[in-house]
Design an enzyme around this catalytic site. Structure first.
Site, PDB file in Angstrom:
ATOM      1  N   PRO A 105       9.935  -4.481   0.328  1.00 24.86           N
ATOM      2  CA  PRO A 105      10.985  -4.265   1.330  1.00 24.86           C
ATOM      3  C   PRO A 105      10.427  -4.020   2.731  1.00 24.86           C
ATOM      4  O   PRO A 105       9.312  -3.528   2.903  1.00 24.86           O
ATOM      5  CB  PRO A 105      11.751  -3.045   0.806  1.00 24.86           C
ATOM      6  CG  PRO A 105      10.842  -2.400  -0.179  1.00 24.86           C
ATOM      7  CD  PRO A 105       9.964  -3.457  -0.741  1.00 24.86           C
ATOM      8  N   ILE A 106      11.257  -4.380   3.717  1.00 25.66           N
ATOM      9  CA  ILE A 106      10.893  -4.263   5.137  1.00 25.66           C
ATOM     10  C   ILE A 106      11.157  -2.842   5.619  1.00 25.66           C
ATOM     11  O   ILE A 106      12.113  -2.179   5.209  1.00 25.66           O
ATOM     12  CB  ILE A 106      11.757  -5.240   5.983  1.00 25.66           C
ATOM     13  CG1 ILE A 106      11.597  -6.671   5.472  1.00 25.66           C
ATOM     14  CG2 ILE A 106      11.408  -5.143   7.459  1.00 25.66           C
ATOM     15  CD1 ILE A 106      10.284  -7.295   5.735  1.00 25.66           C
ATOM     16  N   ALA A 119       9.635  -0.075   5.114  1.00 22.16           N
ATOM     17  CA  ALA A 119       9.659   0.819   3.968  1.00 22.16           C
ATOM     18  C   ALA A 119       8.455   1.736   3.894  1.00 22.16           C
ATOM     19  O   ALA A 119       8.347   2.554   2.990  1.00 22.16           O
ATOM     20  CB  ALA A 119       9.752  -0.014   2.684  1.00 22.16           C
ATOM     21  N   GLY A 123       3.701  -1.325   4.166  1.00 19.97           N
ATOM     22  CA  GLY A 123       2.766  -2.245   4.807  1.00 19.97           C
ATOM     23  C   GLY A 123       2.959  -3.703   4.454  1.00 19.97           C
ATOM     24  O   GLY A 123       2.036  -4.506   4.619  1.00 19.97           O
ATOM     25  N   GLY A 124       4.144  -4.080   3.979  1.00 13.42           N
ATOM     26  CA  GLY A 124       4.356  -5.450   3.528  1.00 13.42           C
ATOM     27  C   GLY A 124       4.107  -6.494   4.598  1.00 13.42           C
ATOM     28  O   GLY A 124       3.414  -7.497   4.350  1.00 13.42           O
ATOM     29  N   GLY A 125       4.647  -6.286   5.787  1.00 12.54           N
ATOM     30  CA  GLY A 125       4.457  -7.254   6.867  1.00 12.54           C
ATOM     31  C   GLY A 125       3.001  -7.363   7.286  1.00 12.54           C
ATOM     32  O   GLY A 125       2.485  -8.467   7.531  1.00 12.54           O
ATOM     33  N   SER A 126       2.322  -6.224   7.371  1.00 12.26           N
ATOM     34  CA  SER A 126       0.901  -6.224   7.731  1.00 12.26           C
ATOM     35  C   SER A 126       0.071  -6.931   6.670  1.00 12.26           C
ATOM     36  O   SER A 126      -0.856  -7.678   6.977  1.00 12.26           O
ATOM     37  CB  SER A 126       0.401  -4.787   7.896  1.00 12.26           C
ATOM     38  OG  SER A 126       1.076  -4.130   8.946  1.00 12.26           O
ATOM     39  N   SER A 127       0.425  -6.698   5.410  1.00 11.53           N
ATOM     40  CA  SER A 127      -0.285  -7.357   4.321  1.00 11.53           C
ATOM     41  C   SER A 127      -0.065  -8.866   4.356  1.00 11.53           C
ATOM     42  O   SER A 127      -1.001  -9.655   4.150  1.00 11.53           O
ATOM     43  CB  SER A 127       0.174  -6.787   2.980  1.00 11.53           C
ATOM     44  OG  SER A 127      -0.534  -7.366   1.912  1.00 11.53           O
ATOM     45  N   LYS A 164       0.856  -1.190   0.000  1.00 14.35           N
ATOM     46  CA  LYS A 164       0.000   0.000   0.000  1.00 14.35           C
ATOM     47  C   LYS A 164       0.884   1.228   0.000  1.00 14.35           C
ATOM     48  O   LYS A 164       2.055   1.194   0.397  1.00 14.35           O
ATOM     49  CB  LYS A 164      -0.928   0.010   1.225  1.00 14.35           C
ATOM     50  CG  LYS A 164      -0.234   0.017   2.590  1.00 14.35           C
ATOM     51  CD  LYS A 164       0.196   1.377   3.087  1.00 14.35           C
ATOM     52  CE  LYS A 164       0.898   1.281   4.443  1.00 14.35           C
ATOM     53  NZ  LYS A 164       1.616   2.548   4.796  1.00 14.35           N
ATOM     54  N   ASP A 222      -1.997  -1.520  10.843  1.00 14.60           N
ATOM     55  CA  ASP A 222      -2.286  -1.441   9.414  1.00 14.60           C
ATOM     56  C   ASP A 222      -3.062  -2.645   8.898  1.00 14.60           C
ATOM     57  O   ASP A 222      -3.598  -2.605   7.785  1.00 14.60           O
ATOM     58  CB  ASP A 222      -0.983  -1.333   8.608  1.00 14.60           C
ATOM     59  CG  ASP A 222      -0.325   0.032   8.715  1.00 14.60           C
ATOM     60  OD1 ASP A 222      -0.933   0.939   9.316  1.00 14.60           O
ATOM     61  OD2 ASP A 222       0.797   0.181   8.199  1.00 14.60           O
TER      62      ASP A 222
END
Length: 274
Positions: A96-97, A99, A102-106, A8, A138
């Site tokens: 990327p972490i 960043a 929201g990659g981890g939340s996704s 996101k 998130d």
């Protein structure tokens, strides 16, 4: 079962106040983009080879990989009530972490949805939101995967009529990890003069002076490469540029697919239709 977890971007981000519980109330718009992590979810009994790890990762490296990943946290919270079978996860990390994407939340929320589908769990939408909120602020957004305006700390989401599908986006991560705690320490909360929702009544070429991310200036001062990238995107012809979330990724929104020069190609980036 294979699922794709989207990133996101934040369109504007106001830190409105610090609450008594230590959390911050914010105002922002989350907009999903088609930059995906890939998650494979399998019951252990269906694996061709056995492993003592419940999560196997490849792709971009994940710091502190020995600690509980948000995918494992999602499984643990859901498992407390529903007593799930032993399950294996394989994560191919593209986003990327640290960043602001929201990659981890996704990843966590996509895992929740996959587990509900795989094990045919009888769970209400409101309960799923509560579980997602326990994992991270998130996470509830990724249950919707459409533009949403957030007022508060994560669960106070409402749809917003905003269609940017005719535009292109270029997202660049300069390789700097910005922790959420670090970012909030540099912010003095304040109520905005103009709400984000009202700004979207203006044409996109007017957003630059109106649609503000409160984290951007402090992060630019601490990490000059962020300011350099924002200027580069402007010079490339972006209609609007901003940092996403608490950083350090930046993005530009373009009328046409942008040409990406070598300096950006050396970084982690993604470009495509919004």
């Amino acid at each position: 079962m294979v699922k794709f977890a989207p990133a996101k971007i934040n369109l504007g981000l106001h830190v409105v106040e610090k609450l008594s519980n230590g959390y911050h109330s914010i105002e922002t718009v989350f907009y999903p983009v088609a930059w995906h992590d890939i998650i494979e979810v399998l019951p252990i009994k269906k694996l061709k080879t056995t492993t003592t790890k419940s999560l196997i990762t490849n792709g971009l490296s994940i710091p502190n990989n020995n600690s509980e990943n948000l995918i494992e946290k999602a499984f643990s919270i859901l498992n407390e009530k529903y007593h799930l079978p032993e399950t294996s996860f394989r994560l191919h990390k593209n986003i990327p972490i640290g960043a602001g994407l929201g990659g981890g939340s996704s990843d966590a929320t996509t895992t929740l949805l996959a587990l509900v589908e795989m094990y045919n769990l009888d769970i209400s939408a409101s309960e799923l939101i509560e579980i997602a909120a326990k994992i991270g602020s998130d996470c509830p957004f990724f249950l919707h995967q459409k533009p949403m305006i957030l007022n508060g700390v994560g669960k106070e989401l409402s749809p917003i009529s905003l269609d940017l599908s005719s535009y292109f986006i270029l997202i660049v991560h300069p390789g700097i990890h910005v922790s959420t705690k670090e970012a909030f320490e540099s912010i003095i909360p304040k109520k905005p003069i103009k709400s984000i929702k009202s700004i979207f009544l203006e044409p996109i070429n007017q957003w630059q002076n109106l649609l503000v991310n409160d984290f951007e200036n402090p992060i630019k001062q601490k990490y000059p490469v962020v300011a350099e990238l924002l200027n580069k995107l402007k010079n490339m012809g972006a209609l609007y540029v901003s940092m996403s979330g608490s950083g350090s990724s930046v993005y530009g929104i373009f009328e046409k697919q942008p040409e990406i020069d070598l300096s950006i190609q050396k970084m982690t980036f993604w470009s495509g239709k919004l």
